[in-house]
Design a protein around this motif. Sequence first.
Motif, PDB file in Angstrom:
ATOM      1  N   LEU A  11      -7.858 -14.006  -6.634  1.00 39.78           N
ATOM      2  CA  LEU A  11      -8.293 -13.389  -5.552  1.00 39.78           C
ATOM      3  C   LEU A  11      -8.140 -12.056  -5.321  1.00 39.78           C
ATOM      4  CD1 LEU A  11      -8.108 -16.008  -2.544  1.00 39.78           C
ATOM      5  CD2 LEU A  11     -10.017 -15.721  -4.403  1.00 39.78           C
ATOM      6  N   LEU A  12      -8.949 -10.972  -4.943  1.00 38.73           N
ATOM      7  CA  LEU A  12      -8.863  -9.609  -4.975  1.00 38.73           C
ATOM      8  C   LEU A  12      -9.423  -9.100  -3.447  1.00 38.73           C
ATOM      9  CD1 LEU A  12      -7.873  -6.693  -6.080  1.00 38.73           C
ATOM     10  CD2 LEU A  12     -10.181  -6.710  -7.456  1.00 38.73           C
ATOM     11  N   GLY A  13      -8.649  -8.257  -2.896  1.00 36.43           N
ATOM     12  CA  GLY A  13      -9.331  -7.882  -1.608  1.00 36.43           C
ATOM     13  C   GLY A  13      -8.207  -6.594  -1.187  1.00 36.43           C
ATOM     14  N   ARG A  14      -8.822  -6.434  -0.004  1.00 37.02           N
ATOM     15  CA  ARG A  14      -8.366  -4.835   0.578  1.00 37.02           C
ATOM     16  C   ARG A  14      -7.840  -5.363   2.130  1.00 37.02           C
ATOM     17  NH1 ARG A  14     -12.294  -1.978   1.558  1.00 37.02           N
ATOM     18  NH2 ARG A  14     -11.312   0.102   1.999  1.00 37.02           N
ATOM     19  N   ALA A  15      -6.740  -4.753   2.601  1.00 42.51           N
ATOM     20  CA  ALA A  15      -6.531  -4.936   3.989  1.00 42.51           C
ATOM     21  C   ALA A  15      -5.855  -3.528   4.614  1.00 42.51           C
ATOM     22  CB  ALA A  15      -5.376  -5.840   4.015  1.00 42.51           C
ATOM     23  N   ARG A  16      -5.981  -3.615   5.900  1.00 34.05           N
ATOM     24  CA  ARG A  16      -5.297  -2.458   6.418  1.00 34.05           C
ATOM     25  C   ARG A  16      -4.050  -3.055   6.788  1.00 34.05           C
ATOM     26  NH1 ARG A  16      -9.065  -1.921  10.185  1.00 34.05           N
ATOM     27  NH2 ARG A  16      -7.854  -3.004  12.019  1.00 34.05           N
ATOM     28  N   VAL A  17      -3.003  -2.238   6.621  1.00 28.03           N
ATOM     29  CA  VAL A  17      -1.469  -2.711   6.720  1.00 28.03           C
ATOM     30  C   VAL A  17      -0.644  -1.666   7.367  1.00 28.03           C
ATOM     31  CG1 VAL A  17       0.669  -3.474   5.248  1.00 28.03           C
ATOM     32  CG2 VAL A  17      -1.696  -3.926   4.475  1.00 28.03           C
ATOM     33  N   PRO A  18       0.089  -2.326   8.398  1.00 27.98           N
ATOM     34  CA  PRO A  18       0.641  -1.464   9.272  1.00 27.98           C
ATOM     35  C   PRO A  18       1.938  -0.337   8.280  1.00 27.98           C
ATOM     36  CG  PRO A  18       0.791  -3.479  10.275  1.00 27.98           C
ATOM     37  CD  PRO A  18       0.209  -3.375   8.976  1.00 27.98           C
ATOM     38  N   GLY A  19       1.840   0.891   8.642  1.00 29.27           N
ATOM     39  CA  GLY A  19       2.823   1.702   8.109  1.00 29.27           C
ATOM     40  C   GLY A  19       2.153   2.400   6.846  1.00 29.27           C
ATOM     41  N   HIS A  20       0.808   1.952   6.591  1.00 30.27           N
ATOM     42  CA  HIS A  20       0.159   2.783   5.405  1.00 30.27           C
ATOM     43  C   HIS A  20      -1.275   3.289   6.116  1.00 30.27           C
ATOM     44  CE1 HIS A  20       2.746   1.219   2.278  1.00 30.27           C
ATOM     45  NE2 HIS A  20       2.738   0.174   2.856  1.00 30.27           N
ATOM     46  N   SER A  21      -1.516   4.625   5.609  1.00 28.61           N
ATOM     47  CA  SER A  21      -2.756   5.098   6.064  1.00 28.61           C
ATOM     48  C   SER A  21      -3.908   4.734   5.135  1.00 28.61           C
ATOM     49  CB  SER A  21      -2.649   6.832   6.119  1.00 28.61           C
ATOM     50  OG  SER A  21      -2.434   7.093   5.140  1.00 28.61           O
ATOM     51  N   GLU A  22      -3.587   4.506   3.958  1.00 29.28           N
ATOM     52  CA  GLU A  22      -4.519   3.976   3.020  1.00 29.28           C
ATOM     53  C   GLU A  22      -4.633   2.475   3.122  1.00 29.28           C
ATOM     54  OE1 GLU A  22      -0.775   3.497   0.948  1.00 29.28           O
ATOM     55  OE2 GLU A  22      -1.756   4.979   2.286  1.00 29.28           O
ATOM     56  N   PRO A  23      -6.005   2.009   2.708  1.00 24.76           N
ATOM     57  CA  PRO A  23      -6.118   0.486   2.732  1.00 24.76           C
ATOM     58  C   PRO A  23      -5.349   0.197   1.326  1.00 24.76           C
ATOM     59  CG  PRO A  23      -8.179   1.756   2.631  1.00 24.76           C
ATOM     60  CD  PRO A  23      -7.251   2.779   2.545  1.00 24.76           C
ATOM     61  N   ARG A  24      -4.808  -1.059   1.598  1.00 29.86           N
ATOM     62  CA  ARG A  24      -3.820  -1.819   0.265  1.00 29.86           C
ATOM     63  C   ARG A  24      -4.688  -2.878  -0.255  1.00 29.86           C
ATOM     64  NH1 ARG A  24       0.201   1.682  -0.385  1.00 29.86           N
ATOM     65  NH2 ARG A  24       1.439  -0.165  -1.201  1.00 29.86           N
ATOM     66  N   ILE A  25      -4.353  -2.786  -1.710  1.00 32.07           N
ATOM     67  CA  ILE A  25      -4.779  -3.755  -2.474  1.00 32.07           C
ATOM     68  C   ILE A  25      -4.311  -5.190  -2.543  1.00 32.07           C
ATOM     69  CG2 ILE A  25      -5.776  -4.503  -4.946  1.00 32.07           C
ATOM     70  CD1 ILE A  25      -7.285  -2.074  -3.483  1.00 32.07           C
ATOM     71  N   VAL A  26      -4.812  -6.323  -2.205  1.00 35.35           N
ATOM     72  CA  VAL A  26      -3.945  -7.393  -2.109  1.00 35.35           C
ATOM     73  C   VAL A  26      -4.635  -8.867  -2.644  1.00 35.35           C
ATOM     74  CG1 VAL A  26      -3.376  -6.712   0.408  1.00 35.35           C
ATOM     75  CG2 VAL A  26      -5.594  -8.162   0.125  1.00 35.35           C
ATOM     76  N   THR A  27      -3.770  -9.594  -2.740  1.00 37.51           N
ATOM     77  CA  THR A  27      -4.333 -10.769  -3.382  1.00 37.51           C
ATOM     78  C   THR A  27      -3.392 -12.045  -2.944  1.00 37.51           C
ATOM     79  OG1 THR A  27      -4.507 -12.035  -5.393  1.00 37.51           O
ATOM     80  CG2 THR A  27      -2.229 -11.022  -5.271  1.00 37.51           C
ATOM     81  N   VAL A  28      -3.735 -13.288  -2.967  1.00 37.24           N
ATOM     82  CA  VAL A  28      -3.239 -14.119  -2.183  1.00 37.24           C
ATOM     83  C   VAL A  28      -2.484 -15.259  -3.321  1.00 37.24           C
ATOM     84  CG1 VAL A  28      -3.687 -16.500  -0.887  1.00 37.24           C
ATOM     85  CG2 VAL A  28      -4.993 -14.331  -0.583  1.00 37.24           C
ATOM     86  N   ARG A  29      -1.000 -15.688  -2.994  1.00 37.28           N
ATOM     87  CA  ARG A  29      -0.206 -16.445  -4.081  1.00 37.28           C
ATOM     88  C   ARG A  29       0.400 -17.297  -3.218  1.00 37.28           C
ATOM     89  NH1 ARG A  29       2.291 -11.264  -7.326  1.00 37.28           N
ATOM     90  NH2 ARG A  29       0.323 -10.944  -8.463  1.00 37.28           N
ATOM     91  N   ASP A  30       0.098 -18.857  -3.335  1.00 36.95           N
ATOM     92  CA  ASP A  30       0.780 -20.064  -2.818  1.00 36.95           C
ATOM     93  C   ASP A  30       0.690 -19.646  -1.059  1.00 36.95           C
ATOM     94  OD1 ASP A  30       1.553 -20.947  -5.093  1.00 36.95           O
ATOM     95  OD2 ASP A  30       3.400 -19.419  -5.182  1.00 36.95           O
ATOM     96  N   GLY A  31      -0.441 -19.277  -0.885  1.00 39.04           N
ATOM     97  CA  GLY A  31      -0.728 -18.906   0.767  1.00 39.04           C
ATOM     98  C   GLY A  31      -0.067 -17.944   1.339  1.00 39.04           C
ATOM     99  N   LYS A  32       0.271 -16.990   0.584  1.00 40.13           N
ATOM    100  CA  LYS A  32       0.792 -15.677   1.244  1.00 40.13           C
ATOM    101  C   LYS A  32      -0.117 -14.585   0.611  1.00 40.13           C
ATOM    102  CE  LYS A  32       4.462 -17.995   2.683  1.00 40.13           C
ATOM    103  NZ  LYS A  32       4.541 -18.248   4.040  1.00 40.13           N
ATOM    104  N   LEU A  33      -0.237 -13.585   1.405  1.00 35.29           N
ATOM    105  CA  LEU A  33      -0.894 -12.290   1.344  1.00 35.29           C
ATOM    106  C   LEU A  33       0.060 -11.291   0.532  1.00 35.29           C
ATOM    107  CD1 LEU A  33      -3.863 -11.085   1.559  1.00 35.29           C
ATOM    108  CD2 LEU A  33      -2.738  -9.840   3.532  1.00 35.29           C
ATOM    109  N   VAL A  34      -0.345 -10.897  -0.637  1.00 37.32           N
ATOM    110  CA  VAL A  34       0.768 -10.103  -1.361  1.00 37.32           C
ATOM    111  C   VAL A  34      -0.245  -8.716  -1.750  1.00 37.32           C
ATOM    112  CG1 VAL A  34       1.760  -9.749  -3.628  1.00 37.32           C
ATOM    113  CG2 VAL A  34       1.568 -12.058  -2.516  1.00 37.32           C
TER     114      VAL A  34
END
Length: 383
Positions: A11-34
């Motif tokens: 899975l490939l996605g994007r998220a707004r993450v606290p502490g970052h002004s830019e959107p972050r690139i994320v994936t899911v592994r074992d039920g965790k967002l990475v």
Amino acid sequence: MVANVIPEGILLGRARVPGHSEPRIVTVRDGKLVDITAKGFATVRDIAESGKAAAHVKAATGVLLGDAAAVVANSVAGQTSENLPVLLSPIDLQAIKASGVTFVVSLLERVIEEQARGDKSRADALRTEILDLIGTDLSQLVPGSEPAMKVKAALIEKGVWSQYLEVGIGPDAEIFTKSQVMSSVGYGAEVGLHPISSWNNPEPEVALLVTSKGEIIGATLGNDVNLRDVEGRSALLLGKAKDNNASASLGPFIRLFDGDFTLETVKNSEIALRVEGTDGFVLEGASNMAQISRTPESLVAATIGGHHQYPDGLVLYLGTMFAPVKDRDGAGKGFTHKLGDTVSISTPSLGTLTNTVNLSTKCPPWTYGSSHLLRDLARADLL
């Protein structure tokens, strides 16, 4: 039945993450967002164009952001906490394209919209009349084929030929720009209706992730929000009917093709729709991708090739066969959205995309574009 929000797979996605002004690139592994954002791989566009998207996402090192289900819950409009990430649309610099009238049910409803001139009160009577006139099963016709051209000639003779029938069974597919780069919304966000519309509906679809070389490398779910009355008045109002603030949703993630998930999986998917209103109204339906009249490959070829290039790739909505006609406010009145409707689009291989309906003028305004993204990535030394 609504599938799980988060599917299996790469899975490939994007998220707004606290502490970052830019959107972050994320994936899911074992039920965790990475968080797998890295220099050179700081956009979905760069990962898609790398030629090794699935392998990169699978192997990339990253930072654990927490329970993926908790992030999904935190992404619902009106329920977000600033202390947790929020999912965004899973694409960034890709063009957002769509194909229309790719299923027979959708085709007939478009003809009805046109004949009704945007007046929903005429829909039922026109539906019966047009079905009687056509007198054939259009689902058996291959667009552009000799039998299709014979049906076209017969319908012209009967005086019921339509621009929608032209793209439904004629040689050329309808391909249009659904929305602008960086303007799509993701899981949990509000989706917008232009306030002039009083006859509208969701369009549950699969959307393909396509590289600048025309290679299809993954898929996600999409809601191609549609204003039936506006488009019904004139096809020249397609832009007004389709491209408004928060009118294109995608997500929750792009699932990249691998040995277990392929384009054939997409072709055999059943896309479920559930609309739940604050008035207690419930609408359910499904689109079977096996009934699409043009193959996904042919729709991609009609979009990108020698005639048109997309250097940052594109996402292509494939169209829907589901056009809701269930009466909502009385016999013969058909379906239209009400503010506050919750729309869930799902299939097991891609999860569930859920959004809440509001006016496009009331949804959060689109203020973060390509220039903002590039500046933020440059400041973070990620380019």
